[in-house]
Motif scaffolding. Structure first.
Motif, PDB file in Angstrom:
ATOM      1  N   LYS A   1       0.512  -0.713   0.605  1.00  0.00           N
ATOM      2  CA  LYS A   1      -0.004   0.406   0.223  1.00  0.00           C
ATOM      3  C   LYS A   1       0.492   0.766  -0.075  1.00  0.00           C
ATOM      4  CE  LYS A   1      -0.595  -0.281   5.277  1.00  0.00           C
ATOM      5  NZ  LYS A   1      -0.993   0.026   6.323  1.00  0.00           N
ATOM      6  N   ASP A   2       0.453   2.596  -0.111  1.00  0.00           N
ATOM      7  CA  ASP A   2       1.214   3.931   0.260  1.00  0.00           C
ATOM      8  C   ASP A   2       1.044   3.312   1.448  1.00  0.00           C
ATOM      9  OD1 ASP A   2       2.112   6.425  -0.566  1.00  0.00           O
ATOM     10  OD2 ASP A   2      -0.153   7.143  -1.200  1.00  0.00           O
ATOM     11  N   HIS A   3       2.528   4.371   1.552  1.00  0.00           N
ATOM     12  CA  HIS A   3       3.696   4.844   2.827  1.00  0.00           C
ATOM     13  C   HIS A   3       3.986   6.251   2.371  1.00  0.00           C
ATOM     14  CE1 HIS A   3       3.054   0.560   4.389  1.00  0.00           C
ATOM     15  NE2 HIS A   3       3.368   0.218   3.524  1.00  0.00           N
ATOM     16  N   ASN A   4       3.746   7.466   2.826  1.00  0.00           N
ATOM     17  CA  ASN A   4       3.504   7.955   3.161  1.00  0.00           C
ATOM     18  C   ASN A   4       4.728   8.611   3.878  1.00  0.00           C
ATOM     19  OD1 ASN A   4       1.483   9.194   1.353  1.00  0.00           O
ATOM     20  ND2 ASN A   4       0.427   9.828   2.435  1.00  0.00           N
ATOM     21  N   ASN A   5       5.050   7.638   4.877  1.00  0.00           N
ATOM     22  CA  ASN A   5       6.476   7.794   5.906  1.00  0.00           C
ATOM     23  C   ASN A   5       6.725   6.469   6.325  1.00  0.00           C
ATOM     24  OD1 ASN A   5       8.052   9.280   8.014  1.00  0.00           O
ATOM     25  ND2 ASN A   5       6.743   8.801   9.602  1.00  0.00           N
ATOM     26  N   PHE A   6       7.595   6.281   5.661  1.00  0.00           N
ATOM     27  CA  PHE A   6       8.165   4.870   5.805  1.00  0.00           C
ATOM     28  C   PHE A   6       9.212   4.534   6.876  1.00  0.00           C
ATOM     29  CE2 PHE A   6      10.050   0.727   4.739  1.00  0.00           C
ATOM     30  CZ  PHE A   6       9.511   0.176   4.685  1.00  0.00           C
ATOM     31  N   LYS A   7       8.980   4.286   8.009  1.00  0.00           N
ATOM     32  CA  LYS A   7       9.640   4.029   8.825  1.00  0.00           C
ATOM     33  C   LYS A   7       9.362   2.327   9.572  1.00  0.00           C
ATOM     34  CE  LYS A   7      11.316   8.481   8.914  1.00  0.00           C
ATOM     35  NZ  LYS A   7      12.663   8.623   8.347  1.00  0.00           N
ATOM     36  N   ILE A   8      10.347   2.321   9.770  1.00  0.00           N
ATOM     37  CA  ILE A   8      10.701   0.677  10.931  1.00  0.00           C
ATOM     38  C   ILE A   8      10.823   1.221  11.940  1.00  0.00           C
ATOM     39  CG2 ILE A   8      11.662  -1.765  10.239  1.00  0.00           C
ATOM     40  CD1 ILE A   8      11.701  -1.557   7.257  1.00  0.00           C
ATOM     41  N   LYS A   9      10.500   0.365  13.271  1.00  0.00           N
ATOM     42  CA  LYS A   9      10.685   0.767  13.793  1.00  0.00           C
ATOM     43  C   LYS A   9      11.195  -0.579  15.262  1.00  0.00           C
ATOM     44  CE  LYS A   9       9.537   5.144  15.284  1.00  0.00           C
ATOM     45  NZ  LYS A   9       8.807   5.805  16.218  1.00  0.00           N
ATOM     46  N   ASP A  10       9.803  -1.248  14.024  1.00  0.00           N
ATOM     47  CA  ASP A  10       8.982  -3.087  14.715  1.00  0.00           C
ATOM     48  C   ASP A  10       9.637  -4.119  14.053  1.00  0.00           C
ATOM     49  OD1 ASP A  10       9.732  -2.740  17.805  1.00  0.00           O
ATOM     50  OD2 ASP A  10       7.813  -1.025  17.497  1.00  0.00           O
TER      51      ASP A  10
END
Length: 274
Positions: free
Chosen positions: A142-151
């Motif tokens: 899907k669309d990710h305007n803010n792609f951040k991976i924390k977990d």
């Protein structure tokens, strides 16, 4: 993460993947290799063939180039070095070949997923790339305007054959500053006590522990459901898996949990070749 390959058919799913790749490229100063595969019949582009129609082939090439230019002018790609690639090849083979030729570090692909009869008989190009790629593949749904991976959830059986892919996943998690949630799924067919499962996981990690991680044992009916349900329970940002790279009848009869997750998971999935 210097070179990111993004295959595109100019669909919304492909654009979702490109937007994520753009965010990663800006974060890690990477270059993007944007690939479009035409899959034209060989007799159409072979000048020695009686049925050769080079003008028609050139038309398709020019149309693809025009679409490339429209994509490259998107605001979210500003400041990123983009390499245009147009090839005539079967989709998944062309993607894997390009990754090798251009020394790609990560493939980012969009996918709608598949299910039921379509999944069993046809499969998706994304699934085929996941199965055959030697470099990590990140699948975006899907669309990710803010792609951040924390977990990041990493699930495997914690046996020796997974050590190489686990090390790759650990390097990936470290490069993006993500916390690894190491997961063993307990199923009725392969039940282990908590003590047995913990001993197996700790033995696997001996001398090779990630900087930031948790150990987790989750009970469920199947491994796939356990991974999906655990990821949902902790609201994980991404699921990481190893893939065996099975082909032909071996793949048909044995299947692959990684490929099933690529089709069924709503979260991003990143895979690492065993």
């Amino acid at each position: 993460m210097n070179r990111i390959l993004v295959p595109t058919d100019f669909s919304p799913e492909a654009e979702n993947a490109l937007k994520v790749a753009a965010q990663l490229a800006k974060e890690y100063d990477s270059e993007i290799y944007l690939l479009h595969l035409l899959e034209l019949p060989l007799d159409l582009i072979d000048p020695m063939s009686k049925g050769s129609e080079l003008p028609e082939a050139m038309f398709f090439m020019q149309m693809a180039h025009k679409k490339f230019q429209n994509v490259i002018e998107s605001d979210y790609l500003e400041g990123i070095t983009i390499h245009e690639r147009i090839q005539n090849n079967e989709a998944f083979e062309g993607i894997v070949d390009t990754a090798k030729k251009d020394n790609i570090d990560l493939i980012v692909m969009g996918s709608q997923g598949a299910s039921g009869f379509k999944e069993m008989v046809i499969g998706s190009n994304t699934e085929k790339v996941v199965r055959t790629s030697d470099v990590p593949v990140l699948v975006i749904k899907k669309d990710h305007n803010n792609f951040k991976i924390k977990d990041l959830v990493f699930a495997c059986e914690f046996t020796d054959e997974y050590k190489a892919s686990f090390e790759e996943a650990t390097r990936f998690a470290k490069s993006i500053n993500a916390k690894m949630h190491l997961l063993m799924v307990n199923t009725p067919n392969g039940f282990r006590t908590t003590a047995e499962a913990e001993d197996k996981m700790n033995s696997f990690l001996n001398g090779n522990k990630p900087d930031n991680y948790t150990l987790n044992i989750y009970n469920d009916r199947t491994i796939e459901k356990g991974i999906l349900n655990f990821a949902s329970a902790i609201d994980a940002d991404i699921i990481a898996m190893s893939t065996h790279g099975r082909k032909g009848l071996s793949h048909f009869f044995n299947g692959s949990i990684s490929e099933d997750l690529v089709n069924h998971a709503k979260r991003p999935v990143v895979t690492f070749k065993i």
